[in-house]
Design an enzyme around this catalytic site. Structure first.
Site, PDB file in Angstrom:
ATOM      1  N   ASN A 213       0.976  -1.330  -0.110  1.00 27.82           N
ATOM      2  CA  ASN A 213       0.098  -0.039   0.061  1.00 27.82           C
ATOM      3  C   ASN A 213       1.051   1.408  -0.072  1.00 27.82           C
ATOM      4  O   ASN A 213       1.933   1.188  -0.056  1.00 27.82           O
ATOM      5  CB  ASN A 213      -0.851  -0.031   1.310  1.00 27.82           C
ATOM      6  CG  ASN A 213      -0.176  -0.083   2.592  1.00 27.82           C
ATOM      7  OD1 ASN A 213       0.426   1.034   2.936  1.00 27.82           O
ATOM      8  ND2 ASN A 213      -0.435  -1.062   3.338  1.00 27.82           N
ATOM      9  N   ASP A 282      -4.169  -6.053   5.231  1.00 26.09           N
ATOM     10  CA  ASP A 282      -5.134  -6.725   5.998  1.00 26.09           C
ATOM     11  C   ASP A 282      -5.111  -8.251   5.623  1.00 26.09           C
ATOM     12  O   ASP A 282      -5.362  -9.260   6.245  1.00 26.09           O
ATOM     13  CB  ASP A 282      -6.475  -6.120   5.724  1.00 26.09           C
ATOM     14  CG  ASP A 282      -6.569  -4.776   6.354  1.00 26.09           C
ATOM     15  OD1 ASP A 282      -6.466  -4.770   7.587  1.00 26.09           O
ATOM     16  OD2 ASP A 282      -7.277  -3.892   5.563  1.00 26.09           O
ATOM     17  N   LYS A 292       7.944 -17.426 -10.541  1.00 25.27           N
ATOM     18  CA  LYS A 292       7.221 -16.323 -11.375  1.00 25.27           C
ATOM     19  C   LYS A 292       6.104 -16.876 -11.812  1.00 25.27           C
ATOM     20  O   LYS A 292       6.427 -18.163 -12.687  1.00 25.27           O
ATOM     21  CB  LYS A 292       8.136 -15.419 -12.011  1.00 25.27           C
ATOM     22  CG  LYS A 292       7.325 -14.295 -12.593  1.00 25.27           C
ATOM     23  CD  LYS A 292       8.191 -13.630 -13.613  1.00 25.27           C
ATOM     24  CE  LYS A 292       7.294 -12.421 -14.132  1.00 25.27           C
ATOM     25  NZ  LYS A 292       8.177 -11.805 -15.228  1.00 25.27           N
ATOM     26  N   PRO A 310      -2.416 -11.692  10.465  1.00 16.33           N
ATOM     27  CA  PRO A 310      -2.648 -11.428  12.025  1.00 16.33           C
ATOM     28  C   PRO A 310      -2.810 -10.056  12.325  1.00 16.33           C
ATOM     29  O   PRO A 310      -2.350  -9.013  11.550  1.00 16.33           O
ATOM     30  CB  PRO A 310      -1.414 -12.063  12.607  1.00 16.33           C
ATOM     31  CG  PRO A 310      -0.531 -11.940  11.763  1.00 16.33           C
ATOM     32  CD  PRO A 310      -1.195 -12.186  10.204  1.00 16.33           C
ATOM     33  N   ASP A 311      -3.657  -9.612  13.362  1.00 15.66           N
ATOM     34  CA  ASP A 311      -3.788  -8.294  13.602  1.00 15.66           C
ATOM     35  C   ASP A 311      -2.520  -8.015  14.707  1.00 15.66           C
ATOM     36  O   ASP A 311      -2.949  -8.385  15.896  1.00 15.66           O
ATOM     37  CB  ASP A 311      -5.233  -7.858  14.267  1.00 15.66           C
ATOM     38  CG  ASP A 311      -5.549  -6.506  14.500  1.00 15.66           C
ATOM     39  OD1 ASP A 311      -4.549  -5.753  14.958  1.00 15.66           O
ATOM     40  OD2 ASP A 311      -6.551  -5.977  14.032  1.00 15.66           O
ATOM     41  N   ILE A 312      -1.605  -7.237  14.379  1.00 12.51           N
ATOM     42  CA  ILE A 312      -0.589  -6.920  15.344  1.00 12.51           C
ATOM     43  C   ILE A 312      -0.840  -6.301  16.639  1.00 12.51           C
ATOM     44  O   ILE A 312      -0.739  -6.800  17.684  1.00 12.51           O
ATOM     45  CB  ILE A 312       0.784  -6.529  14.613  1.00 12.51           C
ATOM     46  CG1 ILE A 312       1.064  -7.341  13.302  1.00 12.51           C
ATOM     47  CG2 ILE A 312       1.794  -6.162  15.474  1.00 12.51           C
ATOM     48  CD1 ILE A 312       2.117  -6.513  12.465  1.00 12.51           C
ATOM     49  N   PHE A 332      -3.400   3.324  15.223  1.00 10.36           N
ATOM     50  CA  PHE A 332      -3.764   4.417  14.596  1.00 10.36           C
ATOM     51  C   PHE A 332      -4.993   4.043  13.853  1.00 10.36           C
ATOM     52  O   PHE A 332      -5.290   2.706  13.454  1.00 10.36           O
ATOM     53  CB  PHE A 332      -2.393   4.548  13.441  1.00 10.36           C
ATOM     54  CG  PHE A 332      -1.599   5.882  14.066  1.00 10.36           C
ATOM     55  CD1 PHE A 332      -0.782   5.523  15.187  1.00 10.36           C
ATOM     56  CD2 PHE A 332      -1.629   7.017  13.305  1.00 10.36           C
ATOM     57  CE1 PHE A 332      -0.046   6.667  15.683  1.00 10.36           C
ATOM     58  CE2 PHE A 332      -0.771   7.997  13.671  1.00 10.36           C
ATOM     59  CZ  PHE A 332       0.001   8.009  14.972  1.00 10.36           C
ATOM     60  N   LYS A 346     -12.915   1.877  16.800  1.00 15.56           N
ATOM     61  CA  LYS A 346     -11.649   1.251  16.406  1.00 15.56           C
ATOM     62  C   LYS A 346     -10.862   0.879  17.974  1.00 15.56           C
ATOM     63  O   LYS A 346     -10.420  -0.034  18.248  1.00 15.56           O
ATOM     64  CB  LYS A 346     -10.755   1.759  15.559  1.00 15.56           C
ATOM     65  CG  LYS A 346      -9.616   0.770  14.965  1.00 15.56           C
ATOM     66  CD  LYS A 346      -9.158   1.248  13.734  1.00 15.56           C
ATOM     67  CE  LYS A 346      -9.956   0.955  12.734  1.00 15.56           C
ATOM     68  NZ  LYS A 346      -9.602   1.314  11.148  1.00 15.56           N
ATOM     69  N   LYS A 350      -9.878  -2.573  19.180  1.00 13.06           N
ATOM     70  CA  LYS A 350      -8.694  -3.237  19.347  1.00 13.06           C
ATOM     71  C   LYS A 350      -8.312  -3.311  20.899  1.00 13.06           C
ATOM     72  O   LYS A 350      -7.341  -4.030  20.944  1.00 13.06           O
ATOM     73  CB  LYS A 350      -7.685  -2.107  18.516  1.00 13.06           C
ATOM     74  CG  LYS A 350      -7.758  -1.977  17.416  1.00 13.06           C
ATOM     75  CD  LYS A 350      -7.162  -2.793  16.428  1.00 13.06           C
ATOM     76  CE  LYS A 350      -7.340  -2.331  14.875  1.00 13.06           C
ATOM     77  NZ  LYS A 350      -6.622  -3.222  14.037  1.00 13.06           N
TER      78      LYS A 350
HETATM   79  O1  C5P Z   1      -7.992  -2.535  11.512  1.00 13.99           O
HETATM   80  P1  C5P Z   1      -6.904  -1.413  11.094  1.00 13.99           P
HETATM   81  O2  C5P Z   1      -6.134  -1.628   9.945  1.00 13.99           O
HETATM   82  O3  C5P Z   1      -7.722  -0.183  10.312  1.00 13.99           O
HETATM   83  O4  C5P Z   1      -6.327  -0.870  12.294  1.00 13.99           O
HETATM   84  C1  C5P Z   1      -5.243   0.148  12.042  1.00 13.99           C
HETATM   85  C2  C5P Z   1      -4.426  -0.125  13.510  1.00 13.99           C
HETATM   86  O5  C5P Z   1      -4.144  -1.433  13.583  1.00 13.99           O
HETATM   87  C3  C5P Z   1      -3.104   0.539  13.174  1.00 13.99           C
HETATM   88  O6  C5P Z   1      -2.621   1.206  14.363  1.00 13.99           O
HETATM   89  C4  C5P Z   1      -2.242  -0.625  12.603  1.00 13.99           C
HETATM   90  O7  C5P Z   1      -0.825  -0.311  12.770  1.00 13.99           O
HETATM   91  C5  C5P Z   1      -2.828  -1.575  13.428  1.00 13.99           C
HETATM   92  N1  C5P Z   1      -2.762  -3.021  12.367  1.00 13.99           N
HETATM   93  C6  C5P Z   1      -2.006  -4.055  13.032  1.00 13.99           C
HETATM   94  N2  C5P Z   1      -2.034  -5.142  12.446  1.00 13.99           N
HETATM   95  C7  C5P Z   1      -2.716  -5.596  11.421  1.00 13.99           C
HETATM   96  C8  C5P Z   1      -3.753  -4.318  10.981  1.00 13.99           C
HETATM   97  C9  C5P Z   1      -3.763  -3.075  11.798  1.00 13.99           C
HETATM   98  O8  C5P Z   1      -1.085  -3.812  13.883  1.00 13.99           O
HETATM   99  N3  C5P Z   1      -3.162  -6.550  10.735  1.00 13.99           N
END
Ligand code: C5P
Length: 402
Positions: A213, A282, A292, A310-312, A332, A346, A350
């Site tokens: 992105n 995402d 390739k 994974p959502d870090i 953020f 959010k 989170k």
């Molecule tokens: O869910 P979204 O992407 O909108 O959330 C944004 C926040 O979550 C940011 O702080 C981003 O760094 C964190 N994030 C993350 N891992 C992901 C998706 C988002 O740490 N897979």
């Protein structure tokens, strides 16, 4: 605005070939809004002329304790009383040895000795040959100067004017400037460890293609720099971006979201604050091809399917230290509209105490931004400003919360 703006610094030069960097440092200080009074030793004048330093600082240079321009003939007293700091760059091995013993046989060392030590900090940037630097005498002197409350900056490493390679080079002008900025910043995060994620992630489709992105990483890098300026030890986990590492910050480069999670988990236990600014992808391709994927001429496009990354932030926020608040987690949100509503939702989703909202399309790649800080007590706007200025405000806000 620089934390140095409005300061008055006495810039002392002792003898060393690194004196050419002092010209650049002088210029950078003036540009940052500092008034600079240059004082040079006789040895320094063999490497750099007083005329050059006068032209760059806009003030006559002092080179002698017998300078008749001072009505009371006490340049060492007058100059040191006006200063917010004395910065000696380059500080030669001999000059440091002299400082250590309270020597005062020329204006610069006399002035350092005569300064009110509780009001006028002395900062020295050593510069010498690697053997001189590594000599036990110099190392002993450095340790004692530090014990005496003198701020001895690091030395650089690399090619030396003498043709040798090693430690002992004077830091570059921009590095000294950065250390001085940090020196004059409020140490609101002293003793704290801050972990920051920044930039995009890159999710490979095959060895030459991937999805990513437009995140530039600028906000996260500015936050890492601001945290270091506030006295924290900072680890910056960066996705693929072409930005210089902020001085004094430990950088870990990663590519994918899963690598970013691994790196964050490795450093989270030691952290007091976790700030997730990265624009983590995402989704990633369910399968990354080893070779390739070739276009076969049939017009057929490859089938791509995705799995969620994974959502870090959520992972760390829900870990025992994150959930208990021992690790203060900051997220953020890059939104396109309804910032307050989305950021509030959010923050709760989170599970973080502080969520920073911004308008995504307005910030990606830009040098400035505007932020909305959302926590349990409501929302606070940080109006449009440079990302660096916003980062400093955000760090000050976080320091008040923890
Ligand atoms: O869910 P979204 O992407 O909108 O959330 C944004 C926040 O979550 C940011 O702080 C981003 O760094 C964190 N994030 C993350 N891992 C992901 C998706 C988002 O740490 N897979």
């Amino acid at each position: 605005m620089s934390t140095l703006a409005g300061k008055h610094i006495v810039l002392g030069l002792s003898g060393g070939i690194a004196a050419f960097k002092s010209a650049e440092l002088c210029r950078a200080l003036v540009k940052a809004g500092v008034t600079v009074q240059v004082v040079m030793t006789e040895a320094a004048e063999h490497f750099m002329t007083a005329v050059t330093m006068q032209a760059l600082s806009g003030r006559p240079v002092y080179t002698s304790q017998w300078d008749p321009r001072e009505a009371n003939n006490m340049a060492h007293i007058n100059l040191s009383r006006e200063a917010d700091a004395i910065v000696v760059a380059p500080a030669s091995a001999d000059f440091m040895a002299k400082l250590l013993h309270g020597g005062a046989d020329e204006l610069l060392s006399l002035m350092c000795l005569a300064r009110p030590i509780n009001q006028v900090p002395l900062i020295v940037a050593p510069a010498m040959n690697r053997e001189m630097w590594n000599n036990p005498a110099t190392q002993r002197n450095v340790a004692q100067l530090k014990a005496d409350g003198i701020h001895v900056l690091d030395v650089g490493q690399g090619d030396q004017a003498c043709g040798e390679t090693g430690d002992g080079r004077m830091l570059e002008a921009d590095e000294i400037l950065e250390d001085l900025e940090a020196f004059f910043s409020p140490n609101v995060l002293a003793g704290k460890a801050v972990l920051v994620t920044a930039g995009p992630t890159y999710e490979a489709i095959d060895p030459v293609r991937g999805i990513t992105n437009l995140s530039s990483g600028k906000m996260g890098f500015a936050i890492a720099r601001a945290a270091r300026m506030a006295g924290a030890s900072v680890t910056l986990v960066a996705g693929p971006v072409h930005l210089p590492t902020p001085r004094g910050v430990q950088r870990v480069d990663v590519r994918s979201a899963r690598q970013m999670l691994d790196a964050v988990q490795l450093h989270a236990d030691a952290a007091d604050v976790f700030i997730a600014t990265a624009a983590v992808a995402d989704w990633r391709p369910a399968h990354s091809a080893d070779q390739k994927i070739k276009k076969d001429g049939s017009g057929q496009t490859p089938e791509l399917s995705f799995v969620e990354n994974p959502d870090i932030l959520a992972t760390i926020a829900q870990s025992p230290r994150g959930a208990s608040g021992e690790l203060f987690c900051v997220g953020f949100a890059a939104e396109s509209h309804d910032l307050l509503a989305h950021a509030t939702a959010k923050r709760i989703r989170k599970g973080v105490p502080l969520l920073v909202g911004n308008i995504g399309p307005a910030t990606f790649g830009q040098d400035d931004n505007a932020l909305l800080l959302v926590d349990t007590s409501g929302a606070r706007e940080l109006p449009h400003a440079s990302k660096q200025a916003l980062a400093l405000d955000l760090i000050a806000h976080i320091a008040r919360q923890i």
